[in-house]
Design a protein around this motif. Structure first.
Motif, PDB file in Angstrom:
ATOM      1  N   UNK A   1       0.819  -1.200   0.000  1.00  0.00           N
ATOM      2  CA  UNK A   1       0.000   0.000   0.000  1.00  0.00           C
ATOM      3  C   UNK A   1       0.852   1.249   0.000  1.00  0.00           C
ATOM      4  N   UNK A   2       0.217   2.427   0.039  1.00  0.00           N
ATOM      5  CA  UNK A   2       0.978   3.689   0.021  1.00  0.00           C
ATOM      6  C   UNK A   2       1.983   3.807   1.164  1.00  0.00           C
ATOM      7  N   UNK A   3       1.601   3.345   2.369  1.00  0.00           N
ATOM      8  CA  UNK A   3       2.508   3.477   3.513  1.00  0.00           C
ATOM      9  C   UNK A   3       3.752   2.615   3.337  1.00  0.00           C
ATOM     10  N   UNK A   4       3.569   1.363   2.935  1.00  0.00           N
ATOM     11  CA  UNK A   4       4.718   0.479   2.743  1.00  0.00           C
ATOM     12  C   UNK A   4       5.571   0.943   1.576  1.00  0.00           C
ATOM     13  N   UNK A   5       4.903   1.416   0.511  1.00  0.00           N
ATOM     14  CA  UNK A   5       5.663   1.901  -0.643  1.00  0.00           C
ATOM     15  C   UNK A   5       6.548   3.080  -0.233  1.00  0.00           C
ATOM     16  N   UNK A   6       6.017   3.980   0.611  1.00  0.00           N
ATOM     17  CA  UNK A   6       6.799   5.136   1.057  1.00  0.00           C
ATOM     18  C   UNK A   6       8.005   4.697   1.881  1.00  0.00           C
ATOM     19  N   UNK A   7       7.816   3.696   2.752  1.00  0.00           N
ATOM     20  CA  UNK A   7       8.928   3.197   3.558  1.00  0.00           C
ATOM     21  C   UNK A   7      10.000   2.559   2.684  1.00  0.00           C
ATOM     22  N   UNK A   8       9.564   1.777   1.709  1.00  0.00           N
ATOM     23  CA  UNK A   8      10.523   1.125   0.824  1.00  0.00           C
ATOM     24  C   UNK A   8      11.287   2.147  -0.014  1.00  0.00           C
ATOM     25  N   UNK A   9      10.573   3.168  -0.492  1.00  0.00           N
ATOM     26  CA  UNK A   9      11.236   4.181  -1.316  1.00  0.00           C
ATOM     27  C   UNK A   9      12.240   4.996  -0.508  1.00  0.00           C
ATOM     28  N   UNK A  10      12.006   5.131   0.785  1.00  0.00           N
ATOM     29  CA  UNK A  10      12.954   5.853   1.630  1.00  0.00           C
ATOM     30  C   UNK A  10      14.310   5.166   1.689  1.00  0.00           C
ATOM     31  N   UNK A  11      14.314   3.837   1.504  1.00  0.00           N
ATOM     32  CA  UNK A  11      15.579   3.092   1.522  1.00  0.00           C
ATOM     33  C   UNK A  11      16.015   2.711   0.115  1.00  0.00           C
ATOM     34  N   UNK A  12      15.436   3.382  -0.902  1.00  0.00           N
ATOM     35  CA  UNK A  12      15.877   3.191  -2.273  1.00  0.00           C
ATOM     36  C   UNK A  12      15.248   2.044  -3.019  1.00  0.00           C
ATOM     37  N   UNK A  13      14.189   1.458  -2.489  1.00  0.00           N
ATOM     38  CA  UNK A  13      13.508   0.349  -3.181  1.00  0.00           C
ATOM     39  C   UNK A  13      12.310   0.927  -3.921  1.00  0.00           C
ATOM     40  N   UNK A  14      12.455   1.093  -5.226  1.00  0.00           N
ATOM     41  CA  UNK A  14      11.402   1.718  -6.027  1.00  0.00           C
ATOM     42  C   UNK A  14      10.772   0.766  -7.028  1.00  0.00           C
ATOM     43  N   UNK A  15      11.413  -0.337  -7.341  1.00  0.00           N
ATOM     44  CA  UNK A  15      10.875  -1.293  -8.305  1.00  0.00           C
ATOM     45  C   UNK A  15      10.820  -2.677  -7.677  1.00  0.00           C
ATOM     46  N   UNK A  16      10.058  -3.544  -8.314  1.00  0.00           N
ATOM     47  CA  UNK A  16       9.970  -4.923  -7.835  1.00  0.00           C
ATOM     48  C   UNK A  16      11.330  -5.608  -7.964  1.00  0.00           C
ATOM     49  N   UNK A  17      12.084  -5.253  -8.978  1.00  0.00           N
ATOM     50  CA  UNK A  17      13.428  -5.813  -9.143  1.00  0.00           C
ATOM     51  C   UNK A  17      14.296  -5.496  -7.924  1.00  0.00           C
ATOM     52  N   UNK A  18      14.222  -4.250  -7.460  1.00  0.00           N
ATOM     53  CA  UNK A  18      15.001  -3.862  -6.282  1.00  0.00           C
ATOM     54  C   UNK A  18      14.471  -4.532  -5.021  1.00  0.00           C
ATOM     55  N   UNK A  19      13.160  -4.771  -4.972  1.00  0.00           N
ATOM     56  CA  UNK A  19      12.583  -5.467  -3.820  1.00  0.00           C
ATOM     57  C   UNK A  19      13.076  -6.911  -3.760  1.00  0.00           C
ATOM     58  N   UNK A  20      13.237  -7.527  -4.920  1.00  0.00           N
ATOM     59  CA  UNK A  20      13.738  -8.902  -4.963  1.00  0.00           C
ATOM     60  C   UNK A  20      15.150  -9.014  -4.385  1.00  0.00           C
ATOM     61  N   UNK A  21      15.893  -7.923  -4.429  1.00  0.00           N
ATOM     62  CA  UNK A  21      17.267  -7.944  -3.930  1.00  0.00           C
ATOM     63  C   UNK A  21      17.353  -7.774  -2.415  1.00  0.00           C
ATOM     64  N   UNK A  22      16.217  -7.448  -1.780  1.00  0.00           N
ATOM     65  CA  UNK A  22      16.220  -7.249  -0.328  1.00  0.00           C
ATOM     66  C   UNK A  22      16.188  -8.603   0.373  1.00  0.00           C
ATOM     67  N   UNK A  23      16.988  -8.744   1.397  1.00  0.00           N
ATOM     68  CA  UNK A  23      17.062 -10.002   2.140  1.00  0.00           C
ATOM     69  C   UNK A  23      15.704 -10.329   2.777  1.00  0.00           C
ATOM     70  N   UNK A  24      15.361 -11.610   2.731  1.00  0.00           N
ATOM     71  CA  UNK A  24      14.072 -12.062   3.267  1.00  0.00           C
ATOM     72  C   UNK A  24      13.936 -11.746   4.754  1.00  0.00           C
ATOM     73  N   UNK A  25      14.998 -11.974   5.515  1.00  0.00           N
ATOM     74  CA  UNK A  25      14.951 -11.720   6.957  1.00  0.00           C
ATOM     75  C   UNK A  25      14.763 -10.237   7.253  1.00  0.00           C
ATOM     76  N   UNK A  26      15.345  -9.387   6.413  1.00  0.00           N
ATOM     77  CA  UNK A  26      15.190  -7.949   6.610  1.00  0.00           C
ATOM     78  C   UNK A  26      13.732  -7.532   6.373  1.00  0.00           C
TER      79      UNK A  26
END
Length: 419
Positions: free
Chosen positions: A194-219
């Motif tokens: 949602x908008x809240x999670x998207x904003x949190x992810x974008x704050x740490x540089x995660x803007x695309x699904x490709x970049x989300x795939x690179x984030x560690x599962x435990x994190x």
């Protein structure tokens, strides 16, 4: 066996229904809503009108915009018809919301094999695009509506493929291509972000699904809890949620309320009988359209003081005949309409639904049963061609001149005819 999920989305559903209802709107910008835009045609979208936009802003951007309130009864009939068409291709159809559907094509071998390319010998080479074109043509022929379709191995992939197919197209994601397909989407497009999670992810540089795939599962799990684990799976196309067939019809109910003081006739028994007869005529027509018979008739009458009375009767034999059902409902209403208090709602429910069974023929005739069935079949045929309001039958004629009428029937104060 690889899962193959089809997601179907009706293009600009509410606005498209208005354009079908009034052909003069075809090609013009149309919006449906009463305070904000609930749906807009693609012509309106091209002029800057967006869903959830205040209508005053939509009219500012597009002064020629045609705004309609919409017709809930008509929209529901179109939605039911689309679902019926989809069930011709698979028994597992999930009616997910007003305008989108999931269809599980896994294991539907006969129809799938007929639609597959004849020269395809490897599973990865096979395509369901021919089948999707068949679905699109069938929906168009039955309803006049345009649909976008996405095909994938999971609900998430199929749904996101549909966004690439709009309007009116087909997007198929082959098995094994899920990760690469999803990678190009912005992170907020992924279901569950949602908008809240998207904003949190974008704050740490995660803007695309490709970049989300690179984030560690435990994190992700540490950041979002169980939802983080689900995000890790979805961005890889690992959604294993099944398509759940929408339950088969168990009852058919029609009811409406009215203003007790609107007119003197509104509290007289003949008016209540006429209203009930009209509602039951609608219910019985739907019963025949679904090819079902009803064994139980239930009538309810609510008064202005909130007291609701209900009566039900089980029939000796199930039926779909309007006259037989109306006779029972009238007796039940007469039992309920005894209080000296104004009535504000009347309704009927048909239950004990079952498909017809082979019946023993009558040796010396059937007492006019066959003739009555032919009569109601003819009434249904006329209404299917010209609208439900083309014919008014039985005691419902008592509403003529009392309530406004249109091609789709009487205009009720609360048109609760879609239950």
């Amino acid at each position: 066996m690889d899962r193959r999920i089809l997601h179907v989305d009706v293009d600009a559903f509410l606005a498209s229904v208005e354009q079908l209802r009034d052909p003069s709107l075809l090609g013009r910008p149309v919006a449906v809503g009463t305070g904000v835009v609930a749906s807009r045609s693609y012509e309106a979208k091209a002029r800057g009108v967006a869903t959830a936009m205040p209508l005053h802003e939509a009219l500012r951007r597009c002064p020629e915009l045609v705004v309609r309130d919409g017709d809930a009864r008509l929209v529901e009939r179109y939605r039911q018809r689309v679902a019926e068409v989809l069930r011709q291709f698979s028994p597992v159809v999930e009616v997910c919301s007003l305008d989108d559907f999931y269809v599980d094509l896994t294991g539907v071998s006969l129809r799938v094999e007929q639609a597959l390319a004849a020269d395809a010998t490897v599973d990865a080479e096979r395509s369901l695009a021919p089948l999707c074109r068949e679905v699109r043509a069938a929906v168009r022929a039955a309803t006049g509506l345009s649909v976008a379709q996405g095909v994938g191995s999971t609900r998430t992939v199929a749904r996101m493929a549909t966004t690439r197919a709009k309007p009116g197209g087909i997007c198929e994601v082959p098995a094994g291509g899920e990760v690469e397909f999803l990678a190009g989407f912005p992170v907020e497009a992924l279901p569950g972000v949602g908008p809240a999670r998207a904003a949190l992810l974008q704050q740490v540089g995660v803007r695309t699904v490709r970049e989300l795939c690179a984030v560690d599962r435990e994190l992700l799990r540490a950041s979002f809890g169980a939802a983080g684990d689900e995000l890790w799976r979805r961005c890889r196309g690992l959604d294993d949620a099944p398509v759940q067939a929408t339950p088969t019809l168990r009852s058919i109910a029609r009811e409406t309320s009215f203003a007790p003081a609107a007119h003197a006739a509104g509290q007289q028994l003949p008016f209540l009988r006429a209203m009930l007869a009209y509602l039951l005529d609608r219910a019985a027509s739907e019963l025949r359209r679904q090819r079902l018979l009803a064994r139980v008739v239930q009538v309810r009458l609510r008064h202005v003081d909130g007291v609701t009375g209900e009566r039900a009767r089980t029939l000796p034999e199930p039926t779909d005949r309007t006259d037989a059902l109306t006779a029972v409902a009238r007796d039940l209403l007469d039992d309920l309409a005894l209080r000296r208090v104004l009535a504000r709602l009347v309704g009927v429910t048909l239950t004990g639904l079952a498909p017809p069974r082979p019946a023993q023929g009558a040796l010396f005739g059937d007492g006019g049963e066959t003739a009555r069935r032919r009569l109601f079949a003819a009434v249904d045929a006329v209404r299917a061609r010209h609208g439900f309001g083309a014919l008014v039958v039985g005691e419902a004629t008592g509403l003529l001149g009392v309530l406004p009428a249109g091609p789709h029937g009487f205009r009720l104060r609360t048109p609760s005819l879609t239950k």
